[in-house]
Enzyme design. Structure first.
Site, short mmCIF file in Angstrom:
data_model
loop_
_atom_site.label_atom_id
_atom_site.label_comp_id
_atom_site.label_asym_id
_atom_site.label_seq_id
_atom_site.Cartn_x
_atom_site.Cartn_y
_atom_site.Cartn_z
N ALA A 108 153.52 -140.07 8.66
CA ALA A 108 153.76 -139.04 7.63
C ALA A 108 154.26 -137.73 8.25
O ALA A 108 155.31 -137.19 7.86
CB ALA A 108 152.48 -138.81 6.85
N LYS A 160 140.11 -125.81 14.86
CA LYS A 160 140.48 -127.04 14.15
C LYS A 160 139.53 -128.17 14.54
O LYS A 160 139.17 -129.01 13.70
CB LYS A 160 141.94 -127.41 14.49
CG LYS A 160 142.46 -128.68 13.79
CD LYS A 160 142.73 -128.47 12.32
CE LYS A 160 142.92 -129.72 11.47
NZ LYS A 160 143.98 -130.61 11.77
N ASN A 173 137.17 -134.78 0.67
CA ASN A 173 136.66 -133.60 1.40
C ASN A 173 135.78 -132.70 0.53
O ASN A 173 134.75 -132.21 0.99
CB ASN A 173 137.84 -132.77 1.95
CG ASN A 173 138.65 -133.54 2.97
OD1 ASN A 173 138.31 -134.69 3.30
ND2 ASN A 173 139.72 -132.95 3.46
N ASN A 231 141.61 -134.11 -0.83
CA ASN A 231 142.10 -134.97 0.28
C ASN A 231 141.14 -136.09 0.64
O ASN A 231 139.93 -135.88 0.65
CB ASN A 231 142.19 -134.15 1.57
CG ASN A 231 143.51 -133.49 1.75
OD1 ASN A 231 144.15 -133.14 0.78
ND2 ASN A 231 143.90 -133.30 3.01
N SER A 235 141.71 -138.03 7.28
CA SER A 235 142.40 -139.06 8.07
C SER A 235 141.40 -140.09 8.60
O SER A 235 141.72 -141.28 8.70
CB SER A 235 143.18 -138.42 9.21
OG SER A 235 142.31 -137.65 10.01
N GLU A 256 139.98 -141.36 15.36
CA GLU A 256 140.17 -140.34 16.40
C GLU A 256 138.83 -139.74 16.85
O GLU A 256 138.81 -138.69 17.48
CB GLU A 256 141.11 -139.24 15.87
CG GLU A 256 142.53 -139.74 15.65
CD GLU A 256 143.47 -138.67 15.12
OE1 GLU A 256 144.47 -138.36 15.78
OE2 GLU A 256 143.20 -138.13 14.02
O1 KPL Z 1 142.73 -132.64 9.51
C1 KPL Z 1 142.19 -133.14 8.56
C2 KPL Z 1 142.10 -134.62 8.53
O2 KPL Z 1 141.94 -135.22 7.47
O3 KPL Z 1 142.21 -135.18 9.62
C3 KPL Z 1 141.54 -132.28 7.51
C4 KPL Z 1 141.79 -130.83 7.83
C5 KPL Z 1 140.07 -132.55 7.52
C6 KPL Z 1 142.12 -132.47 6.13
O4 KPL Z 1 141.76 -133.65 5.51
#
Ligand code: KPL
Length: 297
Positions: free
Chosen positions: A10, A176, A194, A241, A244, A256
């Site tokens: 993406a 982050k 989220n 969201n 990920s 990850e």
């Molecule tokens: O970076 C993100 C991810 O999903 O990996 C966040 C900031 C948590 C947004 O969903």
């Protein structure tokens, strides 16, 4: 500029489209080699970008002015090390991924390394990439040779704004990391978007307290309150969201976690600190991941 984008997911497709529209010469680089890559992006204003670019061309790579890496953290160092011998030695490599630890893995690379984090949101829907929300990308040097590349931030800003240069990018990377240490494992364990994490304030506070102590020892001035405020804003602005990590877990893909909570644990260990809440979350995600990875072999 001649730019190779390593990773055509993406974020990779979003960058390929944006750089091409700005007049740059681009190619994609896929881990499973292909002669072409298709880029199909719906922009935030609803406009559609559809174009096929060349891919995995070693001559293009050998003449590139920038290698932009949008792979998952655990794919980065293997892939970059493979390409480094073909890439010109002066060609900067910009890493954009969740988590930390890849700069350490790429210590021996002669090329200038840059590191960054982005709040642009893009997701795949079948063959289509949807640019869900505009955001800011913060970049800065990832090794000694990467110090003099602030002009790249200007260039990239014209393609996909906003872009900010930081002489010390590690503070932005750690903030982050704090966001990802909270949102990614919790959403993956509670199987929720989220925004639902609003109901888990106590756990979020505990995670932030532990991250703040490690960050302080790493030389970044912060507090649990600052991190909590920052993380809470991200939870609200990305409420709908699917993180990920939850996406990875849902399709039984490697996560990850080793580069997110795993990196925090590694740095905590180096300072003799114990981070029990994050250690438990790490174990829980690894157990989940091991279950499906074991059953697929
Ligand atoms: O970076 C993100 C991810 O999903 O990996 C966040 C900031 C948590 C947004 O969903």
């Amino acid at each position: 500029m001649k730019i190779t984008v390593l990773g055509c997911g993406a974020l990779g497709q979003l960058w390929l489209a944006s750089l091409f529209k700005q007049g740059h010469e681009v190619q994609g680089w896929l881990r499973v080699p292909q002669p072409f890559c298709h880029v199909n992006v719906i922009e935030t204003d609803g406009s559609v970008f559809n174009q096929t670019f060349i891919a995995n061309d070693p001559d293009f790579l050998a003449n590139s002015d920038l290698l932009l890496v949008t792979l998952k953290a655990w794919q980065v160092s293997g892939a970059v090390k493979t390409l480094a011998s073909t890439l010109p030695v002066h060609c900067p490599i910009l890493l954009l991924h969740n988590g930390m630890g890849t700069l350490e893995e790429l210590r021996t690379i002669p090329q200038p390394l840059l590191s960054g984090v982005t709040t642009h949101a893009a997701r795949r829907d079948g063959n289509l990439i949807i640019h869900v929300a505009n955001g800011i990308t913060h970049i800065g040097p990832g090794n000694e040779a990467g110090n003099d590349f602030s002009f790249l931030a200007d260039m990239l800003h014209h393609a996909l704004p906003e872009m900010a240069w930081h002489n010390d990018i590690q503070f932005a990377n750690w903030k982050k990391l704090a966001v990802n240490c909270v949102i990614n494992p919790l959403t993956a364990l509670y199987n929720c978007p989220n925004g639902e994490l609003r109901h888990h304030q106590f756990e979020i506070t505990e995670i932030c307290q532990e991250v703040a102590v490690v960050m302080e020892r790493e030389g970044h001035h912060t507090s649990a309150e600052d991190l909590l405020y920052y993380v809470s804003n991200v939870i609200e602005s990305t409420a709908a969201n699917i993180s990920s990590m939850l996406q990875d877990v849902r399709v039984e893909r490697h996560t990850e976690i080793d580069y997110i909570t795993g990196y925090l644990l590694q740095r905590a260990r180096a300072h003799g600190l114990s981070v029990p809440v994050n250690s438990r979350l790490y174990e829980q995600i690894k157990r989940k991941e091991n279950e499906y990875e074991r059953s697929s072999t």
